[in-house]
Design a protein around this motif. Structure first.
Motif, PDB file in Angstrom:
ATOM      1  N   GLN A 297       0.842  -1.195   0.000  1.00  0.00           N
ATOM      2  CA  GLN A 297       0.000   0.000   0.000  1.00  0.00           C
ATOM      3  C   GLN A 297       0.879   1.246   0.000  1.00  0.00           C
ATOM      4  O   GLN A 297       1.847   1.327   0.758  1.00  0.00           O
ATOM      5  CB  GLN A 297      -0.914   0.022   1.230  1.00  0.00           C
ATOM      6  CG  GLN A 297      -1.937  -1.104   1.278  1.00  0.00           C
ATOM      7  CD  GLN A 297      -2.737  -1.112   2.573  1.00  0.00           C
ATOM      8  OE1 GLN A 297      -2.196  -0.927   3.655  1.00  0.00           O
ATOM      9  NE2 GLN A 297      -4.036  -1.324   2.465  1.00  0.00           N
ATOM     10  N   THR A 298       0.536   2.203  -0.849  1.00  0.00           N
ATOM     11  CA  THR A 298       1.223   3.487  -0.874  1.00  0.00           C
ATOM     12  C   THR A 298       0.202   4.594  -0.684  1.00  0.00           C
ATOM     13  O   THR A 298      -0.949   4.480  -1.110  1.00  0.00           O
ATOM     14  CB  THR A 298       1.977   3.695  -2.198  1.00  0.00           C
ATOM     15  OG1 THR A 298       1.041   3.690  -3.284  1.00  0.00           O
ATOM     16  CG2 THR A 298       3.005   2.609  -2.418  1.00  0.00           C
ATOM     17  N   GLY A 299       0.630   5.675  -0.031  1.00  0.00           N
ATOM     18  CA  GLY A 299      -0.256   6.792   0.235  1.00  0.00           C
ATOM     19  C   GLY A 299      -0.508   6.947   1.718  1.00  0.00           C
ATOM     20  O   GLY A 299       0.195   6.376   2.556  1.00  0.00           O
ATOM     21  N   ASP A 325       3.864   2.451   2.472  1.00  0.00           N
ATOM     22  CA  ASP A 325       4.703   3.624   2.238  1.00  0.00           C
ATOM     23  C   ASP A 325       3.804   4.849   2.251  1.00  0.00           C
ATOM     24  O   ASP A 325       2.999   5.055   1.343  1.00  0.00           O
ATOM     25  CB  ASP A 325       5.425   3.491   0.895  1.00  0.00           C
ATOM     26  CG  ASP A 325       6.428   4.615   0.663  1.00  0.00           C
ATOM     27  OD1 ASP A 325       6.507   5.520   1.515  1.00  0.00           O
ATOM     28  OD2 ASP A 325       7.124   4.592  -0.366  1.00  0.00           O
ATOM     29  N   GLY A 326       3.920   5.659   3.314  1.00  0.00           N
ATOM     30  CA  GLY A 326       3.083   6.842   3.443  1.00  0.00           C
ATOM     31  C   GLY A 326       2.929   7.221   4.900  1.00  0.00           C
ATOM     32  O   GLY A 326       3.740   6.846   5.754  1.00  0.00           O
ATOM     33  N   THR A 327       1.874   7.951   5.214  1.00  0.00           N
ATOM     34  CA  THR A 327       1.651   8.430   6.574  1.00  0.00           C
ATOM     35  C   THR A 327       0.350   7.870   7.126  1.00  0.00           C
ATOM     36  O   THR A 327      -0.596   7.583   6.389  1.00  0.00           O
ATOM     37  CB  THR A 327       1.598   9.966   6.605  1.00  0.00           C
ATOM     38  OG1 THR A 327       0.530  10.426   5.763  1.00  0.00           O
ATOM     39  CG2 THR A 327       2.906  10.554   6.107  1.00  0.00           C
ATOM     40  N   ASP A 328       0.334   7.712   8.460  1.00  0.00           N
ATOM     41  CA  ASP A 328      -0.865   7.287   9.191  1.00  0.00           C
ATOM     42  C   ASP A 328      -1.423   5.968   8.664  1.00  0.00           C
ATOM     43  O   ASP A 328      -2.643   5.789   8.549  1.00  0.00           O
ATOM     44  CB  ASP A 328      -1.943   8.374   9.132  1.00  0.00           C
ATOM     45  CG  ASP A 328      -1.491   9.665   9.792  1.00  0.00           C
ATOM     46  OD1 ASP A 328      -0.827   9.588  10.840  1.00  0.00           O
ATOM     47  OD2 ASP A 328      -1.784  10.748   9.248  1.00  0.00           O
ATOM     48  N   GLN A 346       7.066  -0.459   7.112  1.00  0.00           N
ATOM     49  CA  GLN A 346       6.318   0.794   7.035  1.00  0.00           C
ATOM     50  C   GLN A 346       7.292   1.962   6.900  1.00  0.00           C
ATOM     51  O   GLN A 346       8.221   2.092   7.694  1.00  0.00           O
ATOM     52  CB  GLN A 346       5.445   0.985   8.280  1.00  0.00           C
ATOM     53  CG  GLN A 346       4.319  -0.034   8.411  1.00  0.00           C
ATOM     54  CD  GLN A 346       3.540   0.129   9.704  1.00  0.00           C
ATOM     55  OE1 GLN A 346       4.107   0.356  10.763  1.00  0.00           O
ATOM     56  NE2 GLN A 346       2.220   0.002   9.619  1.00  0.00           N
ATOM     57  N   THR A 347       7.062   2.791   5.898  1.00  0.00           N
ATOM     58  CA  THR A 347       7.891   3.968   5.666  1.00  0.00           C
ATOM     59  C   THR A 347       7.004   5.199   5.674  1.00  0.00           C
ATOM     60  O   THR A 347       6.018   5.262   4.946  1.00  0.00           O
ATOM     61  CB  THR A 347       8.628   3.863   4.320  1.00  0.00           C
ATOM     62  OG1 THR A 347       9.419   2.677   4.308  1.00  0.00           O
ATOM     63  CG2 THR A 347       9.531   5.059   4.105  1.00  0.00           C
ATOM     64  N   GLY A 348       7.338   6.169   6.509  1.00  0.00           N
ATOM     65  CA  GLY A 348       6.535   7.372   6.633  1.00  0.00           C
ATOM     66  C   GLY A 348       6.362   7.737   8.090  1.00  0.00           C
ATOM     67  O   GLY A 348       7.103   7.273   8.959  1.00  0.00           O
ATOM     68  N   GLN A 380      10.047   0.123  10.552  1.00  0.00           N
ATOM     69  CA  GLN A 380       9.317   1.383  10.449  1.00  0.00           C
ATOM     70  C   GLN A 380      10.309   2.520  10.262  1.00  0.00           C
ATOM     71  O   GLN A 380      11.269   2.646  11.018  1.00  0.00           O
ATOM     72  CB  GLN A 380       8.469   1.622  11.708  1.00  0.00           C
ATOM     73  CG  GLN A 380       7.338   0.613  11.877  1.00  0.00           C
ATOM     74  CD  GLN A 380       6.578   0.802  13.175  1.00  0.00           C
ATOM     75  OE1 GLN A 380       7.174   1.046  14.214  1.00  0.00           O
ATOM     76  NE2 GLN A 380       5.264   0.676  13.119  1.00  0.00           N
ATOM     77  N   ASP A 381      10.083   3.340   9.290  1.00  0.00           N
ATOM     78  CA  ASP A 381      10.979   4.452   8.987  1.00  0.00           C
ATOM     79  C   ASP A 381      10.153   5.727   8.964  1.00  0.00           C
ATOM     80  O   ASP A 381       9.368   5.942   8.047  1.00  0.00           O
ATOM     81  CB  ASP A 381      11.659   4.214   7.632  1.00  0.00           C
ATOM     82  CG  ASP A 381      12.653   5.311   7.297  1.00  0.00           C
ATOM     83  OD1 ASP A 381      12.811   6.232   8.112  1.00  0.00           O
ATOM     84  OD2 ASP A 381      13.267   5.244   6.223  1.00  0.00           O
ATOM     85  N   GLY A 382      10.270   6.566   9.974  1.00  0.00           N
ATOM     86  CA  GLY A 382       9.494   7.796  10.022  1.00  0.00           C
ATOM     87  C   GLY A 382       9.302   8.270  11.443  1.00  0.00           C
ATOM     88  O   GLY A 382      10.068   7.922  12.337  1.00  0.00           O
ATOM     89  N   THR A 383       8.266   9.054  11.685  1.00  0.00           N
ATOM     90  CA  THR A 383       8.007   9.627  13.001  1.00  0.00           C
ATOM     91  C   THR A 383       6.684   9.115  13.549  1.00  0.00           C
ATOM     92  O   THR A 383       5.800   8.681  12.806  1.00  0.00           O
ATOM     93  CB  THR A 383       7.949  11.163  12.915  1.00  0.00           C
ATOM     94  OG1 THR A 383       6.894  11.541  12.031  1.00  0.00           O
ATOM     95  CG2 THR A 383       9.265  11.714  12.403  1.00  0.00           C
ATOM     96  N   ASN A 384       6.547   9.166  14.866  1.00  0.00           N
ATOM     97  CA  ASN A 384       5.311   8.801  15.558  1.00  0.00           C
ATOM     98  C   ASN A 384       4.868   7.380  15.239  1.00  0.00           C
ATOM     99  O   ASN A 384       3.676   7.091  15.132  1.00  0.00           O
ATOM    100  CB  ASN A 384       4.178   9.777  15.209  1.00  0.00           C
ATOM    101  CG  ASN A 384       4.491  11.192  15.621  1.00  0.00           C
ATOM    102  OD1 ASN A 384       4.925  11.445  16.738  1.00  0.00           O
ATOM    103  ND2 ASN A 384       4.295  12.128  14.706  1.00  0.00           N
TER     104      ASN A 384
END
Length: 560
Positions: A297-299, A325-328, A346-348, A380-384
């Motif tokens: 999934q992207t977005g 790949d995305g946020t939330d 997970q990236t984002g 996981q690559d990102g914040t929160n």
């Protein structure tokens, strides 16, 4: 040579005494071999009925205008892809209805009948085929179209016949609020394909497999481009192994994918690409051994829920990979049975991952040919970001790697004879890691031989907690080991061990870090190394053969 009957609008209209522009009616009945019927109607309220019995017949209906109705009934078997009954319908205008029924005469011979339906406008199409090696293709353009394909027999195809070299699209719909349903039962060596372009479309494929072992090998494919579309694939098999394949591909926002497979040795693939603010949803279920599934999934704001196996059922050797790949984004993985593995990437920012493996000899990570874990279970690559991994039985292994800010990781491993091994690596600041390894002692014997928990945190304000419980079984056989390495300032670390043969090691590099190690059981060893200023170390040992070694390199250190 075919015996052809050609009908046009004018002659038939005069025969029934009404104007050609008002209503055209054609009724053709043919019995024999190599018959052909060609019907062309122009105007409104066209009606065509073609009935053909026996072999190698062909019916072609062309209707132009609104509210057209076409019915084709054919019975008989073919010899090959070129010598078979064929039905072709082309309708242009809103409100068109096409009904094609092709029936084979025996279950042992291949029917090889073919049906092609093309509709331009808000139309309805029904194709019913009874027999083997039959092919159906439906192409609809416009809004509010409906397509139903019902195939009863093996080696049938919606998209291409099993023995045909020509590859067709199956059911193709261009427009909004279209609906497609493919029902193949039985569906051994069958395939169903649906392509939809537009918004608010729904595609359903149902394949039910019956037969001897290895008689599955059926494929289902749904490809949708647009927003608010729904793809549903149900593949049901009592055959072992089934070897079914399901694929769902969606591009757009607010799409939903639902895949359900039963049987052994199945494969499922989900690909969703969100292009706006509203994410997509994927729900995947595989009930059977040796299932392989992947979700990509992207977005933003995507959701993936995947379940492999089932409670109270023996399943094993299942593989699952989730990539977001995305946020939330949100991922929920549950695997029942043994020797399963799950990989989540997970990236984002703002992503959340849950992995639950209530079985034994499972791993959150990829296996190599020797059965060893070679890749991280959750990345996981990102914040929160947040990660929760639960293994509630034997031989568990968990690997979590987080890269980013404000990351959280929670690993729980419980069960008797649990050869637990958890590794968490976090890079960033304000990280938090919790590892709980609990193996209650069974009657007359101890729990796990090995519990290993290692946490590496790199950043500021890190918080790590490891809890290993043996309950001092008699005899106690658990060999616990915990190692924490923190780099940064204001970090906190807590290690609690109950027994037996425990060893705890902590290394802090930075300032203002706090370390607490509590050991209760036997043969405990503690080693603490802190580099920096104003660090605090607290060690408590209550048991046999304890040894403590604390080294602080810096100023203002406190040891208790």
């Amino acid at each position: 040579m075919k015996n052809n009957i050609l009908t046009g609008a004018s002659a038939l209209a005069l025969a029934i005494g009404v104007p050609a522009s008002a209503q055209n009616v054609s009724d053709i009945d043919q019995s024999g071999v190599d018959h052909g019927a060609d019907v062309t109607q122009t105007g409104s309220n066209n009606i065509s009925d073609v009935d053909q019995t026996n072999q190698f017949n062909e019916a072609v209906v062309l209707q132009s205008g609104s509210n057209a109705q076409s019915t084709i009934n054919q019975s008989g078997n073919g010899e090959n892809s070129d010598r078979a009954n064929r039905a072709e319908v082309e309708q242009r205008g809103n409100g068109a209805i096409s009904q094609v029924t092709q029936l084979g005469t025996t279950d042992t011979e291949a029917s090889r009948n073919k049906a092609d339906v093309y509709q331009d406008g808000a139309s309805f199409s029904s194709v019913i085929q009874d027999g083997r090696a039959q092919q159906a293709n439906v192409d609809q353009t416009g809004d509010l179209n409906e397509s139903y394909v019902d195939q009863n027999g093996n080696s049938n195809g919606v998209g291409k016949a099993f023995d045909d070299r020509d590859i067709h699209a199956g059911v193709t719909q261009n427009g909004t609020s279209n609906f497609s349903s493919i029902d193949q039962n039985p569906a051994t060596y069958a395939n169903g394909n649906v392509d939809q372009f537009g918004d608010f479309n729904t595609a359903q494929i149902r394949q039910e497999i019956r037969g001897s072992a290895g008689a599955g090998r059926s494929d289902a494919l749904i490809d949708q481009t647009g927003n608010s579309n729904v793809a549903e694939i149900n593949q049901l098999s009592a055959t072992q192994p089934a070897r079914l394949s399901a694929s769902s591909s969606q591009t757009g926002d607010d799409n939903g994918s639902f895949i359900n497979q039963s049987g052994q040795d199945n494969e499922a693939t989900v690909s969703q690409n969100a292009t706006g603010a509203i994410g997509n949803r994927s729900y995947l279920t595989q009930q059977g051994e040796e299932g392989v599934a992947s979700v990509a999934q992207t977005g933003s704001d995507n959701e993936s829920v995947a379940v492999q196996g089932a409670p109270n059922r023996v399943t094993e050797l299942q593989r699952l990979a989730v990539t977001q790949d995305g946020t939330d984004n949100f991922s929920d993985v549950k695997q029942f049975g043994s020797q399963n593995d799950a990989v989540v990437s997970q990236t984002g920012s703002g992503n959340n991952s849950l992995v639950n493996q209530p079985g034994f000899d499972n791993a959150a990570g990829g296996f190599d040919g020797a059965g060893d874990v070679v890749s991280a279970g959750i990345v996981q690559d990102g914040t929160n970001n947040s990660s929760t991994l639960t293994q509630t039985a034997n031989f568990g292994s968990a690997y979590v790697s987080q890269i980013g800010d404000e990351l959280r990781s929670y690993v729980t491993q419980s069960g008797r004879a649990n050869f637990a091994d958890a590794t968490v690596t976090q890079t960033g600041f304000d990280n938090e890691s919790r590892i709980v390894q609990d193996a209650p002692a069974p009657g007359g014997g101890g729990p796990a031989f090995t519990m290993v928990a290692e946490v590496t945190q790199n950043g500021a304000s890190n918080d790590s907690e490891i809890s290993q419980t043996n309950t001092l079984g008699n005899p106690a056989v658990s060999a616990n080991f915990a190692s924490v390495s923190q780099t940064g300032t204001n970090g906190e670390s807590l290690i609690e061990q109950n027994g037996h043969e425990n060893s705890a090691s902590l290394a802090d590099a930075g300032d203002l870090n706090d370390s607490t190690i509590n050991q209760m059981g036997n043969f405990n060893t503690t080693s603490v190394t802190q580099g920096g200023a104003n660090n605090t170390s607290f060690v408590s040992q209550n048991g046999d053969g304890n040894s403590v070694s604390v080294s602080q390199n810096g100023t203002g250190g406190i040891v208790n």
